[in-house]
Design a protein around this motif. Sequence first.
Motif, PDB file in Angstrom:
ATOM      1  N   VAL A   1      11.558  -1.944  54.925  1.00 56.93           N
ATOM      2  CA  VAL A   1      11.703  -1.323  53.607  1.00 56.93           C
ATOM      3  C   VAL A   1      10.644  -1.912  52.693  1.00 56.93           C
ATOM      4  N   VAL A   2       9.891  -1.037  52.026  1.00 55.87           N
ATOM      5  CA  VAL A   2       8.785  -1.481  51.165  1.00 55.87           C
ATOM      6  C   VAL A   2       8.861  -0.779  49.811  1.00 55.87           C
ATOM      7  N   PRO A   3       8.242  -1.345  48.775  1.00 49.83           N
ATOM      8  CA  PRO A   3       8.232  -0.698  47.460  1.00 49.83           C
ATOM      9  C   PRO A   3       7.492   0.637  47.502  1.00 49.83           C
ATOM     10  N   TYR A   4       7.974   1.584  46.694  1.00 50.68           N
ATOM     11  CA  TYR A   4       7.327   2.891  46.586  1.00 50.68           C
ATOM     12  C   TYR A   4       7.613   3.442  45.204  1.00 50.68           C
ATOM     13  N   GLU A   5       6.568   3.723  44.452  1.00 47.26           N
ATOM     14  CA  GLU A   5       6.725   4.056  43.035  1.00 47.26           C
ATOM     15  C   GLU A   5       7.586   5.291  42.806  1.00 47.26           C
ATOM     16  N   ALA A   6       7.416   6.309  43.612  1.00 51.13           N
ATOM     17  CA  ALA A   6       8.127   7.572  43.375  1.00 51.13           C
ATOM     18  C   ALA A   6       9.625   7.466  43.615  1.00 51.13           C
ATOM     19  N   THR A   7      10.017   6.714  44.625  1.00 50.61           N
ATOM     20  CA  THR A   7      11.438   6.621  44.985  1.00 50.61           C
ATOM     21  C   THR A   7      11.971   5.199  44.974  1.00 50.61           C
ATOM     22  N   LEU A   8      11.247   4.295  44.376  1.00 49.18           N
ATOM     23  CA  LEU A   8      11.602   2.883  44.278  1.00 49.18           C
ATOM     24  C   LEU A   8      11.349   2.145  45.590  1.00 49.18           C
TER      25      LEU A   8
END
Length: 445
Positions: free
Chosen positions: A158-165
Amino acid sequence: MSTKGLDRMFKLTENKTDVKTEIIAGITTYITMAYILFVNPDLLSIAGMDFNAVFMATCLSAAIGTLIMGFYANLPFAQAPGMGLNAFFTFGVVLGLGYTWEQALAAIFISGIVFILLTVTGLRTAIVEAIPTSLKHAIGGGIGLFIALLGFKNAGIVVPYEATLVTLGNFQDPAVLLAVIGLIITGVLMVKRVKGAILIGILATMLLGIPMGVTDLSAGMNFSFDIRPTLFKMDLPGLLNIGEAGVVGAITSVLTVVISFSLVDMFDTIGTLIGTGAKAKMLDENGNLPNMSKALMADAVATSAGALLGTSTVTTYVESAAGVAEGGKTGLTAVTTGILFIFSILLAPFALMVPAEATAPALIIVGVLMMGTLKEIDFEDFGEALPAFLTIAIMPFSFSIANGIAAGLVFLPIVKIATGKAREVHPTVYVLAILFILRFTILPH
């Protein structure tokens, strides 16, 4: 010491365990939390502290707290400088409020002394006993999700992702692939009920990481360990300096910092002790942990000792659940972990070459094991379900055990008052709810 001597000292037979099980559990706990030996110095060095000295302080403070927990409280929990608390130390107090790291250490030392006094007077134990049973079970489940998220994060699954957190990581990355393989190995061993499954899984994953280029066999080889740059460097006079802010401003500022450290540490520790204690079936009929006051004293002493050595607040580690899952039930588990922290000073290159991707599967598996406590919560009663759910959900979503407990303790009195059951809530819970409201609306965090 002979096996019989260890049996008598730690009451192994009485707790239905043995020396081998306890030692394996202690090793497992150590391996799952050894990452703090690198992460803590890395974070505190941003505040201007010497990396090598903080490494030494981390090893020693973890050993002190964990050995006290084992010998004095006879409980299987390990301690070390807390994640989150070290970030608050650097980004909240030093870089945010402008204190020097020496003054921040002084604030931690004061919070440790306060905790010692609260523990001696029984107030910390009273706080634990005031928390209703449903929230204690929720704390265990919430910690399970928190640990699992920590595992997924460390694995890169699991990694950070701006669109979906957040989103899934790159499974073509050898490190992520290694973690998935480790999860499969550990999961199969658990299903087959292999003794020491989690530890075997960690070691097997580490070895597989060598040909995959993930395990770094040279990790730590170039470190020279010297604690003098941080030893006894806390600055009490500087912390209490009145300066331009005046007497009231200086006192208020110091109190906010000390209280902030204290609240987070206290409920991180309480949450871990209750949550892992529930998983190990160590809680009594009232949901309380035997020797809780001694465990809290170990935490308090270790916090003050850590400040003297040169590190941020020492707290009880959620990774202790990995050792508990391996069957650890007594202080011999903690003593084993504490001894390994001492050896880390001499054997750092070997102790620190276990990659995060090798320990991440263990954290995910422990998260699974800790979810069982949720079956004790009556989710049909919304007045019980709402505080419990918020406790469970806020822990992983805010990446903080203390935040989850705070949410539960704030909403519990609200729903009880709304349903005319205000008297069912212990007065201590009302006080804690008010303190947490102040903590998140006024105090720095």
